[in-house]
Scaffold this motif. Structure first.
Motif, PDB file in Angstrom:
ATOM      1  N   VAL A  80       0.985  -1.391  -0.078  1.00  8.81           N
ATOM      2  CA  VAL A  80       0.027   0.095  -0.132  1.00  8.81           C
ATOM      3  C   VAL A  80       0.728   1.783  -0.079  1.00  8.81           C
ATOM      4  O   VAL A  80       1.920   1.350   1.181  1.00  8.81           O
ATOM      5  CB  VAL A  80      -1.192  -0.306   0.857  1.00  8.81           C
ATOM      6  CG1 VAL A  80      -1.819   1.494   0.775  1.00  8.81           C
ATOM      7  CG2 VAL A  80      -1.543  -0.630   1.847  1.00  8.81           C
ATOM      8  N   PHE A  81       0.700   2.143  -1.134  1.00 11.36           N
ATOM      9  CA  PHE A  81       1.742   3.156  -1.481  1.00 11.36           C
ATOM     10  C   PHE A  81       0.734   4.211  -0.642  1.00 11.36           C
ATOM     11  O   PHE A  81       0.027   4.447  -0.918  1.00 11.36           O
ATOM     12  CB  PHE A  81       1.816   3.197  -2.230  1.00 11.36           C
ATOM     13  CG  PHE A  81       3.022   2.772  -3.444  1.00 11.36           C
ATOM     14  CD1 PHE A  81       2.802   0.908  -3.244  1.00 11.36           C
ATOM     15  CD2 PHE A  81       4.541   3.639  -3.428  1.00 11.36           C
ATOM     16  CE1 PHE A  81       4.125   0.521  -3.633  1.00 11.36           C
ATOM     17  CE2 PHE A  81       5.105   2.277  -3.630  1.00 11.36           C
ATOM     18  CZ  PHE A  81       4.799   1.015  -4.442  1.00 11.36           C
ATOM     19  N   ILE A  82       1.505   5.369   0.121  1.00  9.70           N
ATOM     20  CA  ILE A  82       0.628   6.577   0.471  1.00  9.70           C
ATOM     21  C   ILE A  82       1.632   7.821  -0.206  1.00  9.70           C
ATOM     22  O   ILE A  82       2.522   8.024   0.057  1.00  9.70           O
ATOM     23  CB  ILE A  82       1.202   6.630   1.898  1.00  9.70           C
ATOM     24  CG1 ILE A  82       0.830   5.545   2.924  1.00  9.70           C
ATOM     25  CG2 ILE A  82       0.472   8.426   2.785  1.00  9.70           C
ATOM     26  CD1 ILE A  82       0.762   5.553   4.624  1.00  9.70           C
ATOM     27  N   ALA A  83       0.527   8.469  -0.798  1.00  6.77           N
ATOM     28  CA  ALA A  83       1.491   9.389  -1.786  1.00  6.77           C
ATOM     29  C   ALA A  83      -0.081  10.621  -1.797  1.00  6.77           C
ATOM     30  O   ALA A  83       0.056  11.577  -2.620  1.00  6.77           O
ATOM     31  CB  ALA A  83       0.854   9.055  -3.029  1.00  6.77           C
ATOM     32  N   PHE A 114       0.224 -10.052   5.667  1.00  6.82           N
ATOM     33  CA  PHE A 114       1.129  -9.385   5.586  1.00  6.82           C
ATOM     34  C   PHE A 114       1.444  -8.769   4.052  1.00  6.82           C
ATOM     35  O   PHE A 114       1.081  -8.566   3.102  1.00  6.82           O
ATOM     36  CB  PHE A 114       2.461 -10.454   5.154  1.00  6.82           C
ATOM     37  CG  PHE A 114       3.925  -9.668   4.758  1.00  6.82           C
ATOM     38  CD1 PHE A 114       4.680  -8.744   6.047  1.00  6.82           C
ATOM     39  CD2 PHE A 114       4.682  -9.582   3.532  1.00  6.82           C
ATOM     40  CE1 PHE A 114       5.248  -7.727   5.846  1.00  6.82           C
ATOM     41  CE2 PHE A 114       5.467  -8.577   4.317  1.00  6.82           C
ATOM     42  CZ  PHE A 114       6.332  -8.053   4.810  1.00  6.82           C
ATOM     43  N   THR A 115       1.449  -7.264   4.378  1.00  2.45           N
ATOM     44  CA  THR A 115       1.183  -5.934   3.828  1.00  2.45           C
ATOM     45  C   THR A 115       2.706  -4.712   3.934  1.00  2.45           C
ATOM     46  O   THR A 115       2.700  -4.925   4.882  1.00  2.45           O
ATOM     47  CB  THR A 115       0.243  -5.372   4.560  1.00  2.45           C
ATOM     48  OG1 THR A 115      -0.943  -6.316   4.334  1.00  2.45           O
ATOM     49  CG2 THR A 115      -0.130  -4.253   2.669  1.00  2.45           C
ATOM     50  N   VAL A 116       3.684  -4.462   2.715  1.00  6.35           N
ATOM     51  CA  VAL A 116       4.189  -3.446   3.235  1.00  6.35           C
ATOM     52  C   VAL A 116       3.321  -2.161   2.387  1.00  6.35           C
ATOM     53  O   VAL A 116       2.805  -2.031   2.080  1.00  6.35           O
ATOM     54  CB  VAL A 116       4.954  -4.060   2.124  1.00  6.35           C
ATOM     55  CG1 VAL A 116       6.528  -2.519   1.958  1.00  6.35           C
ATOM     56  CG2 VAL A 116       6.032  -5.180   1.907  1.00  6.35           C
ATOM     57  N   VAL A 117       3.421  -1.867   3.651  1.00  5.46           N
ATOM     58  CA  VAL A 117       2.542   0.289   3.456  1.00  5.46           C
ATOM     59  C   VAL A 117       4.240   1.189   3.054  1.00  5.46           C
ATOM     60  O   VAL A 117       4.829   1.223   4.471  1.00  5.46           O
ATOM     61  CB  VAL A 117       2.075   0.902   4.909  1.00  5.46           C
ATOM     62  CG1 VAL A 117       1.616   2.018   4.898  1.00  5.46           C
ATOM     63  CG2 VAL A 117       1.304  -0.442   5.091  1.00  5.46           C
ATOM     64  N   VAL A 118       3.988   1.336   2.638  1.00  5.63           N
ATOM     65  CA  VAL A 118       5.392   2.689   1.356  1.00  5.63           C
ATOM     66  C   VAL A 118       4.858   4.441   1.688  1.00  5.63           C
ATOM     67  O   VAL A 118       3.894   4.517   0.741  1.00  5.63           O
ATOM     68  CB  VAL A 118       5.656   1.726   0.246  1.00  5.63           C
ATOM     69  CG1 VAL A 118       7.041   2.593   0.354  1.00  5.63           C
ATOM     70  CG2 VAL A 118       5.773   0.635   0.025  1.00  5.63           C
ATOM     71  N   SER A 148       9.621   3.369   3.300  1.00  6.94           N
ATOM     72  CA  SER A 148       9.631   4.437   2.594  1.00  6.94           C
ATOM     73  C   SER A 148      10.673   4.104   1.236  1.00  6.94           C
ATOM     74  O   SER A 148      11.070   3.729   0.933  1.00  6.94           O
ATOM     75  CB  SER A 148      11.294   5.597   3.341  1.00  6.94           C
ATOM     76  OG  SER A 148      11.094   6.425   2.688  1.00  6.94           O
ATOM     77  N   ASN A 149      10.181   4.965   0.214  1.00  5.20           N
ATOM     78  CA  ASN A 149      10.532   5.157  -1.388  1.00  5.20           C
ATOM     79  C   ASN A 149       9.586   6.524  -1.324  1.00  5.20           C
ATOM     80  O   ASN A 149       8.704   6.852  -2.832  1.00  5.20           O
ATOM     81  CB  ASN A 149       8.884   3.749  -1.873  1.00  5.20           C
ATOM     82  CG  ASN A 149       9.349   3.555  -3.309  1.00  5.20           C
ATOM     83  OD1 ASN A 149       9.063   3.641  -4.282  1.00  5.20           O
ATOM     84  ND2 ASN A 149      10.609   4.151  -3.718  1.00  5.20           N
ATOM     85  N   PRO A 150      10.859   7.640  -1.605  1.00  5.15           N
ATOM     86  CA  PRO A 150      11.023   8.681  -1.825  1.00  5.15           C
ATOM     87  C   PRO A 150      10.477   8.616  -3.925  1.00  5.15           C
ATOM     88  O   PRO A 150      11.314   7.771  -4.657  1.00  5.15           O
ATOM     89  CB  PRO A 150      12.013   9.091  -1.774  1.00  5.15           C
ATOM     90  CG  PRO A 150      12.910   7.943  -0.488  1.00  5.15           C
ATOM     91  CD  PRO A 150      11.970   7.283  -0.736  1.00  5.15           C
TER      92      PRO A 150
END
Ligand SMILES: NC(=O)c1ccc[n+]([C@@H]2O[C@H](COP(=O)([O-])OP(=O)(O)OC[C@H]3O[C@@H](n4cnc5c(N)ncnc54)[C@H](O)[C@@H]3O)[C@@H](O)[C@H]2O)c1
Length: 263
Positions: A80-83, A114-118, A148-150
């Motif tokens: 899940v990406f937060i943008a 399992f989830t990666v929140v980015v 984190s994935n800027p």
């Protein structure tokens, strides 16, 4: 990979469409009902060369969809990406992180498996720690890694920047998190884009340091422009003369109105 993109603005829409084009299943979520309705009609709310075709072809291939409700896309997602936006606060200039934290809280309530929140939004160092704290407090059972994935894309060249980046920075020390992020960005290895894994705080610092350095170059050449005017020198030639030195480089050395933009 199944991806939920929270925030379908400039970064969310371009990243979501590009991830879908890589072959992932992407749902872009936004609170703005008008924006989602227009995307459903095939209308793109921003102007970015090539974005309309990219969105249309991936919607047609059923790899890209849009919604206002994050619960199912988040529950189904591997990442899940937060943008969402992080505008400068009036008065003190701090990044307003209220949208990021509100999104983290909402995401936490729907996580399953399992989830990666980015965090893709541009945020100050330590924001990932707070996002993780909010998620763990809201949903203590969640099996989650916060990474984190800027994003370094430029408006007007966003698709090219996303697909042919100078580098992709991923901040997480968790092995499962690195695996998911590696799988998401694997198609970029065809374009020889370096995928740099680091710690979360280091990734956050890289984005702020990169922005600060580019702002410094612009501010520096503007100061040199003022000085050149006073002493009777030609600033364009000064910029070329110093930029041809490989240690300095020619980019971001154009005197002009100064720096600005969302980050
Ligand atoms: N625009 C750029 O060139 C650029 C480049 C790199 C990084 N960034 C950073 O990326 C982030 C996003 O920037 P942008 O330009 O895409 O912003 P934007 O304002 O275009 O889009 C943000 C979107 O998030 C939505 N949103 C807010 N809260 C939400 C929530 N809880 N759930 C769902 N949707 C929500 C808003 O409705 C809006 O559509 C910022 O941190 C920005 O600094 C921007």
């Amino acid at each position: 990979m199944r991806i939920a993109m929270i925030g379908t603005g400039y970064v969310g829409l371009v990243s979501g469409a590009c991830f879908a084009d890589f072959g992932h299943d992407v749902i872009c979520v936004d609170k703005d009902e008008k924006k989602i309705a227009s995307l459903h009609r095939g209308e793109i709310p921003i102007y970015e060369p090539g974005l309309d075709e990219l969105v249309a072809s991936n919607v047609k291939a059923k790899r890209l969809d849009f919604t206002t409700d994050l619960s199912k896309p988040v529950a189904d997602a591997d990442a899940v990406f937060i943008a969402v936006g992080t505008p400068s606060r009036r008065g003190d200039g701090h990044a307003d992180l209220s949208y990021v934290y509100a999104a983290a809280k909402e995401i936490a309530q729907s996580l399953t498996g399992f989830t990666v929140v980015v965090t893709k939004s541009t945020v100050p160092v330590g924001t990932g720690d707070e996002v993780e704290r909010i998620i763990r407090e809201t949903n203590p059972k969640a099996d989650v890694v916060v990474a984190s994935n800027p994003e370094f894309l430029r408006e007007g060249a966003a698709i090219r920047d996303f697909k042919f980046p100078d580098r992709v920075v991923v901040g997480t020390s968790d092995e499962r998190g690195r695996k998911v992020m590696g799988d998401i960005y694997r198609p970029l290895s065809l374009n020889q884009a370096p995928l740099m894994f680091t710690e979360r705080r280091t990734a956050e610092m890289i984005k702020y340091a990169a922005n600060a350095f580019l702002a410094t170059k612009i501010t520096f050449i503007n100061e040199i422009a003022d000085l050149s005017e006073k002493v009777g020198a030609n600033v364009q030639e000064v910029a070329r003369g110093i930029g041809l030195d490989n240690r300095i480089g020619t980019k971001f050395l154009h005197a002009g109105p100064g720096f600005g933009g969302s980050c």
